[in-house]
Design a protein around this motif. Sequence first.
Motif, PDB file in Angstrom:
ATOM      1  N   ASN A   1      18.733  37.733  40.818  1.00 55.24           N
ATOM      2  CA  ASN A   1      17.520  38.209  41.434  1.00 55.24           C
ATOM      3  C   ASN A   1      16.878  38.839  40.140  1.00 55.24           C
ATOM      4  O   ASN A   1      15.739  38.807  39.954  1.00 55.24           O
ATOM      5  CB  ASN A   1      18.065  39.398  42.423  1.00 55.24           C
ATOM      6  CG  ASN A   1      18.434  38.916  43.678  1.00 55.24           C
ATOM      7  OD1 ASN A   1      17.821  37.531  43.810  1.00 55.24           O
ATOM      8  ND2 ASN A   1      19.182  39.469  44.667  1.00 55.24           N
ATOM      9  N   ARG A   2      17.613  39.571  39.235  1.00 57.79           N
ATOM     10  CA  ARG A   2      17.045  39.965  37.896  1.00 57.79           C
ATOM     11  C   ARG A   2      16.418  38.907  36.943  1.00 57.79           C
ATOM     12  O   ARG A   2      15.393  39.036  36.601  1.00 57.79           O
ATOM     13  CB  ARG A   2      18.003  40.817  37.073  1.00 57.79           C
ATOM     14  CG  ARG A   2      18.553  42.144  37.730  1.00 57.79           C
ATOM     15  CD  ARG A   2      19.302  43.049  36.815  1.00 57.79           C
ATOM     16  NE  ARG A   2      20.429  42.396  36.350  1.00 57.79           N
ATOM     17  CZ  ARG A   2      21.591  42.531  36.952  1.00 57.79           C
ATOM     18  NH1 ARG A   2      21.631  43.604  38.014  1.00 57.79           N
ATOM     19  NH2 ARG A   2      22.798  42.008  36.647  1.00 57.79           N
ATOM     20  N   ALA A   3      17.294  37.672  36.931  1.00 59.26           N
ATOM     21  CA  ALA A   3      16.691  36.588  36.054  1.00 59.26           C
ATOM     22  C   ALA A   3      15.257  36.100  36.820  1.00 59.26           C
ATOM     23  O   ALA A   3      14.193  36.002  36.386  1.00 59.26           O
ATOM     24  CB  ALA A   3      17.538  35.490  35.936  1.00 59.26           C
TER      25      ALA A   3
ATOM     26  N   ARG B   1      12.271  38.536  36.259  1.00 59.68           N
ATOM     27  CA  ARG B   1      11.886  38.569  34.936  1.00 59.68           C
ATOM     28  C   ARG B   1      10.818  37.214  34.727  1.00 59.68           C
ATOM     29  O   ARG B   1       9.876  37.227  34.336  1.00 59.68           O
ATOM     30  CB  ARG B   1      12.902  38.323  33.879  1.00 59.68           C
ATOM     31  CG  ARG B   1      13.736  39.643  33.616  1.00 59.68           C
ATOM     32  CD  ARG B   1      14.537  39.605  32.475  1.00 59.68           C
ATOM     33  NE  ARG B   1      15.470  38.675  32.683  1.00 59.68           N
ATOM     34  CZ  ARG B   1      16.737  38.856  32.894  1.00 59.68           C
ATOM     35  NH1 ARG B   1      17.117  40.127  33.256  1.00 59.68           N
ATOM     36  NH2 ARG B   1      17.840  37.733  33.157  1.00 59.68           N
ATOM     37  N   LEU B   2      11.568  36.016  35.371  1.00 65.36           N
ATOM     38  CA  LEU B   2      10.603  34.774  35.623  1.00 65.36           C
ATOM     39  C   LEU B   2       9.301  35.181  35.870  1.00 65.36           C
ATOM     40  O   LEU B   2       8.205  34.502  35.784  1.00 65.36           O
ATOM     41  CB  LEU B   2      11.213  33.678  35.848  1.00 65.36           C
ATOM     42  CG  LEU B   2      12.484  33.181  35.303  1.00 65.36           C
ATOM     43  CD1 LEU B   2      13.031  32.182  35.967  1.00 65.36           C
ATOM     44  CD2 LEU B   2      12.029  32.623  33.787  1.00 65.36           C
ATOM     45  N   GLU B   3       9.185  35.839  37.303  1.00 61.46           N
ATOM     46  CA  GLU B   3       8.043  35.981  38.169  1.00 61.46           C
ATOM     47  C   GLU B   3       7.086  36.882  37.174  1.00 61.46           C
ATOM     48  O   GLU B   3       6.054  36.752  37.386  1.00 61.46           O
ATOM     49  CB  GLU B   3       8.496  36.808  39.409  1.00 61.46           C
ATOM     50  CG  GLU B   3       9.122  35.728  40.435  1.00 61.46           C
ATOM     51  CD  GLU B   3       9.571  36.414  41.668  1.00 61.46           C
ATOM     52  OE1 GLU B   3       9.515  37.427  41.900  1.00 61.46           O
ATOM     53  OE2 GLU B   3       9.871  35.731  42.657  1.00 61.46           O
ATOM     54  N   GLN B   4       7.681  38.040  36.861  1.00 60.06           N
ATOM     55  CA  GLN B   4       6.818  38.843  36.000  1.00 60.06           C
ATOM     56  C   GLN B   4       6.321  38.081  34.892  1.00 60.06           C
ATOM     57  O   GLN B   4       5.094  38.255  34.466  1.00 60.06           O
ATOM     58  CB  GLN B   4       7.646  40.123  35.254  1.00 60.06           C
ATOM     59  CG  GLN B   4       8.147  40.954  36.309  1.00 60.06           C
ATOM     60  CD  GLN B   4       8.949  42.126  35.682  1.00 60.06           C
ATOM     61  OE1 GLN B   4       9.255  42.051  34.444  1.00 60.06           O
ATOM     62  NE2 GLN B   4       9.205  42.833  36.636  1.00 60.06           N
TER      63      GLN B   4
ATOM     64  N   THR C   1      -3.021  29.785  51.378  1.00 59.60           N
ATOM     65  CA  THR C   1      -3.125  30.371  49.791  1.00 59.60           C
ATOM     66  C   THR C   1      -1.673  30.884  49.716  1.00 59.60           C
ATOM     67  O   THR C   1      -1.463  31.927  50.699  1.00 59.60           O
ATOM     68  CB  THR C   1      -4.147  31.387  49.697  1.00 59.60           C
ATOM     69  OG1 THR C   1      -5.401  30.829  49.849  1.00 59.60           O
ATOM     70  CG2 THR C   1      -4.093  31.836  48.109  1.00 59.60           C
ATOM     71  N   THR C   2      -0.859  30.657  48.629  1.00 61.28           N
ATOM     72  CA  THR C   2       0.072  31.060  48.276  1.00 61.28           C
ATOM     73  C   THR C   2       0.348  32.029  47.135  1.00 61.28           C
ATOM     74  O   THR C   2       1.192  32.994  47.235  1.00 61.28           O
ATOM     75  CB  THR C   2       1.272  30.014  48.144  1.00 61.28           C
ATOM     76  OG1 THR C   2       0.774  28.982  46.902  1.00 61.28           O
ATOM     77  CG2 THR C   2       1.478  28.987  49.293  1.00 61.28           C
ATOM     78  N   PHE C   3      -0.557  32.104  46.408  1.00 55.46           N
ATOM     79  CA  PHE C   3      -0.624  32.960  45.241  1.00 55.46           C
ATOM     80  C   PHE C   3      -2.064  32.751  44.510  1.00 55.46           C
ATOM     81  O   PHE C   3      -2.722  31.970  44.693  1.00 55.46           O
ATOM     82  CB  PHE C   3       0.486  32.747  44.102  1.00 55.46           C
ATOM     83  CG  PHE C   3       0.397  31.653  43.420  1.00 55.46           C
ATOM     84  CD1 PHE C   3      -0.534  31.426  42.018  1.00 55.46           C
ATOM     85  CD2 PHE C   3       0.770  30.267  43.792  1.00 55.46           C
ATOM     86  CE1 PHE C   3      -0.658  30.339  41.489  1.00 55.46           C
ATOM     87  CE2 PHE C   3       0.986  29.212  42.996  1.00 55.46           C
ATOM     88  CZ  PHE C   3       0.069  29.078  41.792  1.00 55.46           C
ATOM     89  N   VAL C   4      -2.317  34.062  43.754  1.00 55.44           N
ATOM     90  CA  VAL C   4      -3.699  33.939  43.289  1.00 55.44           C
ATOM     91  C   VAL C   4      -3.441  34.859  41.921  1.00 55.44           C
ATOM     92  O   VAL C   4      -2.744  35.745  41.737  1.00 55.44           O
ATOM     93  CB  VAL C   4      -4.831  34.666  43.955  1.00 55.44           C
ATOM     94  CG1 VAL C   4      -4.957  33.834  45.286  1.00 55.44           C
ATOM     95  CG2 VAL C   4      -4.535  36.087  44.323  1.00 55.44           C
TER      96      VAL C   4
END
Length: 800
Positions: free
Chosen positions: A398-400, A403-406, A428-431
């Motif tokens: 979850n931490r990894a 970090r990838l999402e950030q 729409t899934t992300f913007v």
Amino acid sequence: MHAGHLGLPFTEALPRLGTFCLDGLRGLGSIVQRGAQQRRSQQRRAQLDSILFLIVGLVALPIAAGNRALADTAGLDDPGLPRPIEIGVLSHRGDRVTQQQWGPTADYLTRALPHHRFRILPLAFKEVEAALANGRIQFLLVNPGMYVDLEVRYRISRIATLRNGTGNQARNRFGGVIFTRAERDDITQLSDLRGKRLLAVDPNSFGGFLMQLDVLRQQGIAAPRALAALEFAGIHDAVVLGVRDGQADAGMVRTDILERMATQGRINLSDFRVLASPAAPDFRLRLSTPLYPEWPFSTLQHTPNALAQQVAVALMQMPQDDPAALAGGYAGWTVPLDYQPVHQLLQALGRPPYDQPTAFTLNDALRRYWPAVLLSLLALGLLAALSGRLKTLNARLNRAKSRLEQRQELILNSVAEGIYGVDLCGRTTFVNKAVERLTGWDGHQLIGCNQHQVLHHAHRHEHHRLAHQHAHRHSTLTAEEDCPVYATFRDQRPRFVEDDLFRRRDGSCFPVEYSTTPIRDERGKTVGSVVVFRDITERREAAERIRGLQREQARAARLSTLGEMASGMAHELNQPLTAISTNARACVRLVENGRGNLERCTEVMTKIADQAERAGEIIRHIRRFVRKEPLETASVAVADLFETVLVLLHQDAGQHAVEIQVNIDANVGAVRVQRIEIEQVILNLARNAVEAMAEIDGPHRLWLEASRAEHPASIQIRVKDTGPGIPEQIRERLFEPFVTTKRKGLGLGLSISAGIVENHGGRLSLCQQPSGGACFAFNLPLAPEVPRPPILESSHDHRS
């Protein structure tokens, strides 16, 4: 329940028996809590007996599973005729509906297991237990409440759970509905049911009575004491019709009954009101209670385990679109669910099997069977350690992931272009931040919404208005079925759209260019697309400014052309004016000398009128040629374009002895153009030809021709001459600014003409002529049919 009953190897039967053990332990915990109020010594001994039974069953599992599986399998391999297998089905909507709904399922199992012939036996609520007792059936399909009771008393086992509904509506849970007639304004909430008449299906109906009974209990309504009457109709359909016909104030049925009857045309949903609608995400049916697992498909204790296993496999392999599933109104089967919520509801209501108190306590179990309990605790400790290890690994993942999402969000928000993702349903899934800045929408408002309706294109009822509003920008509003983003899903090919419109939050539109690229998962399957768009408003405005400057430049060129032709125009106007003056004076002298009769004066006046009209025609063409042209295009006959050029070029052609021929094919009608600009192009090419031929000897001929182009929706215009032609060294740069063959020319005429033709969707080109001279050609868009000019081919000789 024993391992041999499953007909499975030890490694496969152990999880199934473990599930049963956990259910039993949960039930024991609840029973211990209720039994604390009764005789504690008897309860302890009874509970310890139950725990010992579970642990001993776990130890004996390998031996029992192997022996029973071998025995059952051997019994099934005997050859012979197909053996009849009875499937008891709770007939909660009547025997006829039950046969129609589940008969195809029996046929499906017969096809899947050809050595057996499966049949459906509809059972009323009161007939189920008798069918179990006399061993008439081998499999059973009843509601979860009856299953839990029969599991304890007859040791039946669930092998699959129903997935009700079809397509996207498939679900393996269901609930109950409490409803009344829509006209009953005195019943709007559950508390209004006090003192009312209620109609339910059966005391043992889980979805048609027990679920609703628990909801009423939680609302403080003790049924049947707090009700005026509580009656049972036997089947769900009768409950709905009874409430509709006024036989009761409110009714209780399971979910999807109202919808199915409405689909069959038997009721109108608007005639009913559902009470107490709890929040249930992704559950689209009318609902009044919490959700519980769907009906289980159960095998009986005397049913061969190999047969039960084959039936379970066949049910799990049933496709969603199988005729049996479609006839039954369900979407196949899934692995058996956890029916602990059903246990809890029956325990809270004091319904079987929780209607009798137990005398067994936990202390008795610990005192009598402490070795088995210790072994169980060690196993639980091992499971706890493994769970802790899994929890640690999960936390690291979850931490990894965080970090990838950030990092991904930082990259997306640092890009100036708008970027958003779309799933296969168009949501729409992300913007990124640029999308919020360009559209005015917040990210959380766009996520989950249909991007085509909200952001990408105009709504259908605004399609025509916006297309007309932005027609001058050459934008096309695409319908949803033609959307490039959706087309990317279908053919999995990236696309780039150079010119389109996006909508802002305030309803305004802005021009964009965008690309859409498919997104694939780790298996290579397309799961959506990513759209990257850029606002091109400033680019369009700059293009508009450039086009405005080009129009002004073209007008200046026309004024310059008329200035160069001023002497010719003066001579052209002087001829009709001189003729008017001469004829007028002659008429005056005839009158003064008394020789002016009416016939001779009429003849002279007619000549004066003809010359005045000739002068007016020349002036009208000059005025239209030099005025600021409108931006809109119009349908213009090619003959009219050539006529203007002939009028303005008449004097120069006569001065240099140039013969002008006009050739228009019979199938040439009108073109869709900006008239003044195209007249300027033709006049510029014709004057260049006249000036070039004036420098050489020989016959001087100029042709203005029009014919159908190779493209079916175009007309080709050609201007040819017999002049010296274009030098080879400047042919490649002929249409560049300031390139000219004239000694005093600026070199802007052909450049301006080429730009005008490109704005009309064509291309000005120099053609080769074997006989010498120059030939310029360009295509113009064809307009709707207009009456053809009366003269299709003519020749004007202007030689002096």
